[in-house]
Design a protein around this motif. Structure first.
Motif, short mmCIF file in Angstrom:
data_model
loop_
_atom_site.label_atom_id
_atom_site.label_comp_id
_atom_site.label_asym_id
_atom_site.label_seq_id
_atom_site.Cartn_x
_atom_site.Cartn_y
_atom_site.Cartn_z
N ALA A 160 85.93 14.53 31.89
CA ALA A 160 84.48 14.65 31.82
C ALA A 160 84.05 15.88 32.62
O ALA A 160 84.84 16.44 33.38
CB ALA A 160 83.83 13.38 32.39
N PRO A 161 82.79 16.34 32.46
CA PRO A 161 82.34 17.55 33.16
C PRO A 161 82.58 17.45 34.67
O PRO A 161 82.25 16.45 35.31
CB PRO A 161 80.85 17.60 32.85
N GLY A 162 83.17 18.50 35.22
CA GLY A 162 83.36 18.60 36.66
C GLY A 162 84.54 17.83 37.23
O GLY A 162 84.79 17.90 38.43
N GLU A 163 85.29 17.10 36.41
CA GLU A 163 86.40 16.31 36.93
C GLU A 163 87.57 17.22 37.33
O GLU A 163 87.80 18.26 36.73
CB GLU A 163 86.86 15.26 35.92
N ARG A 164 88.32 16.76 38.34
CA ARG A 164 89.51 17.47 38.81
C ARG A 164 90.67 16.48 38.78
O ARG A 164 90.78 15.61 39.63
CB ARG A 164 89.31 17.98 40.24
N ILE A 165 91.51 16.61 37.77
CA ILE A 165 92.56 15.61 37.50
C ILE A 165 93.92 16.26 37.68
O ILE A 165 94.18 17.34 37.13
CB ILE A 165 92.44 15.07 36.07
N CYS A 166 94.80 15.63 38.45
CA CYS A 166 96.18 16.09 38.49
C CYS A 166 97.04 15.13 37.66
O CYS A 166 96.88 13.90 37.74
CB CYS A 166 96.70 16.21 39.91
N LEU A 167 97.90 15.68 36.83
CA LEU A 167 98.80 14.93 35.97
C LEU A 167 100.19 15.01 36.59
O LEU A 167 100.77 16.10 36.69
CB LEU A 167 98.79 15.51 34.56
N VAL A 168 100.72 13.87 37.02
CA VAL A 168 102.00 13.87 37.74
C VAL A 168 103.00 12.98 37.03
O VAL A 168 102.64 12.09 36.25
CB VAL A 168 101.81 13.40 39.20
N GLY A 169 104.26 13.20 37.31
CA GLY A 169 105.35 12.43 36.71
C GLY A 169 106.65 13.16 36.90
O GLY A 169 106.69 14.34 37.27
N ARG A 170 107.76 12.46 36.64
CA ARG A 170 109.08 13.05 36.82
C ARG A 170 109.33 14.16 35.81
O ARG A 170 108.69 14.21 34.76
CB ARG A 170 110.17 11.98 36.67
N ASN A 171 110.27 15.06 36.14
CA ASN A 171 110.71 16.05 35.17
C ASN A 171 111.19 15.35 33.91
O ASN A 171 111.95 14.38 33.97
CB ASN A 171 111.86 16.90 35.74
N GLY A 172 110.74 15.83 32.75
CA GLY A 172 111.17 15.23 31.49
C GLY A 172 110.34 14.04 31.06
O GLY A 172 110.61 13.44 30.02
N SER A 173 109.31 13.68 31.83
CA SER A 173 108.50 12.50 31.49
C SER A 173 107.51 12.80 30.37
O SER A 173 106.94 11.88 29.79
CB SER A 173 107.75 11.98 32.72
N GLY A 174 107.27 14.09 30.07
CA GLY A 174 106.37 14.43 28.96
C GLY A 174 105.04 15.00 29.40
O GLY A 174 104.11 15.09 28.59
N LYS A 175 104.92 15.44 30.66
CA LYS A 175 103.63 15.96 31.16
C LYS A 175 103.20 17.19 30.35
O LYS A 175 102.05 17.26 29.89
CB LYS A 175 103.74 16.32 32.64
N SER A 176 104.10 18.16 30.21
CA SER A 176 103.74 19.39 29.49
C SER A 176 103.43 19.09 28.03
O SER A 176 102.51 19.69 27.45
CB SER A 176 104.88 20.41 29.59
N THR A 177 104.17 18.15 27.44
CA THR A 177 103.92 17.78 26.04
C THR A 177 102.54 17.14 25.90
O THR A 177 101.79 17.46 24.95
CB THR A 177 105.00 16.80 25.55
N LEU A 178 102.17 16.27 26.84
CA LEU A 178 100.86 15.63 26.78
C LEU A 178 99.75 16.68 26.94
O LEU A 178 98.72 16.61 26.25
CB LEU A 178 100.74 14.57 27.88
N LEU A 179 99.98 17.68 27.78
CA LEU A 179 98.98 18.73 27.95
C LEU A 179 98.87 19.58 26.68
O LEU A 179 97.77 20.00 26.31
CB LEU A 179 99.35 19.60 29.15
N LYS A 180 99.99 19.81 26.01
CA LYS A 180 99.94 20.56 24.75
C LYS A 180 99.21 19.77 23.66
O LYS A 180 98.51 20.35 22.83
CB LYS A 180 101.37 20.89 24.28
N ILE A 181 99.37 18.45 23.67
CA ILE A 181 98.61 17.62 22.72
C ILE A 181 97.12 17.72 23.02
O ILE A 181 96.29 17.84 22.13
CB ILE A 181 99.11 16.16 22.78
N ALA A 182 96.78 17.69 24.32
CA ALA A 182 95.37 17.82 24.72
C ALA A 182 94.81 19.17 24.28
O ALA A 182 93.64 19.28 23.90
CB ALA A 182 95.23 17.66 26.23
N ALA A 183 95.65 20.22 24.31
CA ALA A 183 95.21 21.55 23.90
C ALA A 183 95.19 21.72 22.40
O ALA A 183 94.72 22.75 21.90
CB ALA A 183 96.12 22.60 24.53
N GLY A 184 95.71 20.74 21.66
CA GLY A 184 95.74 20.83 20.20
C GLY A 184 96.91 21.63 19.67
O GLY A 184 96.95 21.97 18.48
#
Length: 611
Positions: A29-53
């Protein structure tokens, strides 16, 4: 709850038959500051790429608010098709933006815009990518490891810039201090699913550990219940089993639940192969100097490194940290002065650039050198698959080529190979790159208990504070100063002034000097030769110091009111104009609050220094 600018719901994705994401969710939401954490290989970068379309999930919904400007910063930057850094940044602007915005951001990050993207260093590539992401003043920023390859002045500039941004930010990083400074909410991606807590990263680990403990307790209860039901099944007569079909079905369901239970991923087991103790004196430098042309890299350095010392070397890119390491270890000869190495030294160098990892070799061959399937640790032979398991590699990865590994997995492989060699002197060049937070914790524990000596180059402030016994930092004109303690102790001794680039140094490729973190660079007092004695605060400064707390409280109340206003579920649909007005007012209030807090902190520090 405010209207969402971006949301993912029930996201599922499978790679090679293995579920990576199962019902994962993310919203900003507007102004939110969210950190996405998890182990290596858990899919963080993939989830961010899905968010980016960029990546399409197998299942689930992605919603982006119409008109919202979303910018994504990838780990690996692709400059294909761009003749200069200015072309690259301009391509990221909105259609209505003027090109001067790109020029301003490039100047702010220390680039001219004329650089050839094919010839950029890792730090320059990252700064160009940051300029492209920030230039259009986006509504949503998706940042994947933004501090990778950045030096300390650049990291502190980025922190300051993001604090003042109106954008909603979703952030992946291994830099604890960076996460603690910026985050207000935490999303934990674990075993394909996400959990969210409306607290910053500083409170994440306690919350995570409580969840893991609760899961283990529930799994233990389920195991005991299955045992009891098994006893009932095999202890009663067949007629009873036939009559109680429901109970039989429940047991079958419990067994299925237990089979599907995905255990928390294990932790890396770090152990060094110890060599015999070195002499008490490890390195002694007396009046050492080295110059490249007219530029002094090291000037008149005298230093004694004793056994068990853990020395951190910090400074901006180009300050000469790697050159200093090579001098201290005897790889380079000084122009003047003397370097004396101690006795019985066994040195292991960990190069986090991973240049010497052959991408065509298998993981096993990389660890054994192609000689059999055994690794010798402290005189004991271990099968390579068993040793790899300590670093969270699966048995089937033993014969996989290095080229298929992720950045984090390559980092673990480099660690595994370095720690398998006997040593009493560890030279670590950016060891924290791409490692997850749990592995960083274990590496920290290993280094603090390591009986030998450590020379460590790092831009990770939290890691330095936890590990080193002293810090070497550049001053001016090639001079290096040793400060007892960690990075925070060094800042205290320098009156808050971080190491910064030598302003006399000419800009690379004819560009201007970097302007990152001017506020941080100027936070310390002037040098003794130029300082103007200050006796007291001016009347305006005293008045501001008294009034700013009241302004801050008023702004906090206004932000809370606007947040509640935007939380109305039907505000956007019933009154788009009111929604837009409240959103703009919230962004303005947050920016003003940040400015007031910075001004109050500046005045308070000035008052304390005078007192």
């Amino acid at each position: 709850m405010s209207a969402q600018l971006l949301s993912l719901k029930d996201i599922s994705l499978t790679f090679g038959g293995t579920p990576l994401l199962e019902g994962a969710e993310l919203s900003a939401a507007p102004g939110e500051r969210i950190c996405l954490v998890g182990r290596n290989g858990s899919g963080k970068s993939t989830l961010l790429k899905i968010a980016a379309g960029i990546v399409k999930p197998d299942d689930g919904e992605r919603f982006a608010h119409p008109g919202a400007i979303i910018r994504y910063l990838p780990q690996e930057v692709d400059f294909t098709g761009y003749a200069s850094t200015l072309d690259y940044v301009v391509a990221g602007l909105k259609p209505t933006d003027e090109s001067y915005r790109a020029e301003i951001l490039l100047h702010d990050v220390g680039l001219t815009g004329t650089e050839d993207p094919a010839r950029l260093s890792g730090g320059e590539s990252r700064r160009a990518a940051l300029a492209r992401a920030l230039a259009p003043d986006p509504d949503v920023l998706l940042l994947d490891e933004p501090t990778n390859h950045l030096d300390l002045p650049a990291i502190e500039w980025l922190e300051s810039t993001l604090r003042g941004s109106r954008a909603a930010i979703v952030l992946i990083s291994h830099d604890r201090r960076f996460l603690e400074t910026l985050s207000r909410s935490t999303v934990w991606l674990d075993r394909g699913r996400t959990r969210r807590v409306e607290r910053g990263f500083s409170e994440f680990e306690g919350w995570r550990d409580a969840i893991i403990e609760q899961e283990e307790s529930e799994r233990h209860k389920l195991d005991r219940k299955i045992v009891r039901e098994d006893q009932w099944m095999h202890g009663g007569i067949s007629g009873r089993r036939k009559r109680n079909v429901r109970r039989v079905a429940e047991l079958r369901a419990m067994r299925e639940e237990r089979r599907n239970f995905r255990k928390q991923q294990g932790t890396v087991k770090l152990e060094t192969a110890d060599a015999d103790l070195s002499g008490k004196l490890v390195i002694e430098a007396e009046g050492v100097s080295l110059s490249f042309g007219e530029r002094a890299i090291v000037k008149d350095l005298s230093l004694r490194v004793l056994r068990s010392d853990r020395i951190g070397i910090v400074g901006p890119n180009g300050a000469g940290k790697t050159t200093l390491l090579k001098l201290l270890t005897g790889e380079l000869s000084p122009d003047s002065g003397r370097i004396r190495l101690g006795t019985n030294l066994t040195t292991v160098y960990l190069d986090q650039r991973r240049d010497d990892l052959d991408p065509t070799k298998t993981l096993a061959d990389s660890l054994t050198g192609g000689r059999g399937d055994q690794v010798v640790i402290n005189g004991k032979a271990r099968h390579v698959a068993s040793y790899m398991k300590d670093f969270l590699f699966l048995p089937e990865q033993t014969r996989s080529p290095v080229s298929v590994l992720s950045g984090g997995e390559r980092g673990r492989l480099v660690l595994a190979r370095a720690l398998a060699k006997p040593s009493n002197l560890l030279i670590l060049d950016e060891p924290t790159n791409d490692l997850d937070l749990e592995t960083l914790d274990l590496l920290q524990e290993l280094l603090t208990e390591y009986p030998g000596t450590v020379l460590l180059v790092s831009h990770d402030r939290d890691f330095l504070d936890r590990v080193v016994t002293s810090v070497l930092a550049p001053d001016t004109d090639g001079r290096w100063v040793e400060y007892p303690g960690g990075y925070s102790d060094m800042l205290a001794q320098r009156k808050g002034e971080a190491p910064k680039r030598d302003q006399s140094e000419k800009a690379p490729r004819g560009g201007s000097r970097i302007t990152l973190s001017k506020a941080v660079a100027n936070a310390g007092p002037p040098s003794e030769s130029t300082a103007v004695p200050l006796k007291k605060l001016s009347f305006k400064e005293k008045h501001a110091l008294e009034e700013l707390p009241r302004q801050i409280q008023a702004l906090e109340r206004e932000i809370a009111r606007l947040t509640m206003e935007l939380a109305k579920p039907d505000l956007f649909t019933t009154s788009p104009a009111a929604f837009a007005s409240a959103t703009q007012a919230l962004a303005a209030a947050q920016a003003e609050l940040a400015a007031c807090e910075d001004r109050w902190l500046e005045l308070a520090m000035k008052r304390d220094d005078l007192e």
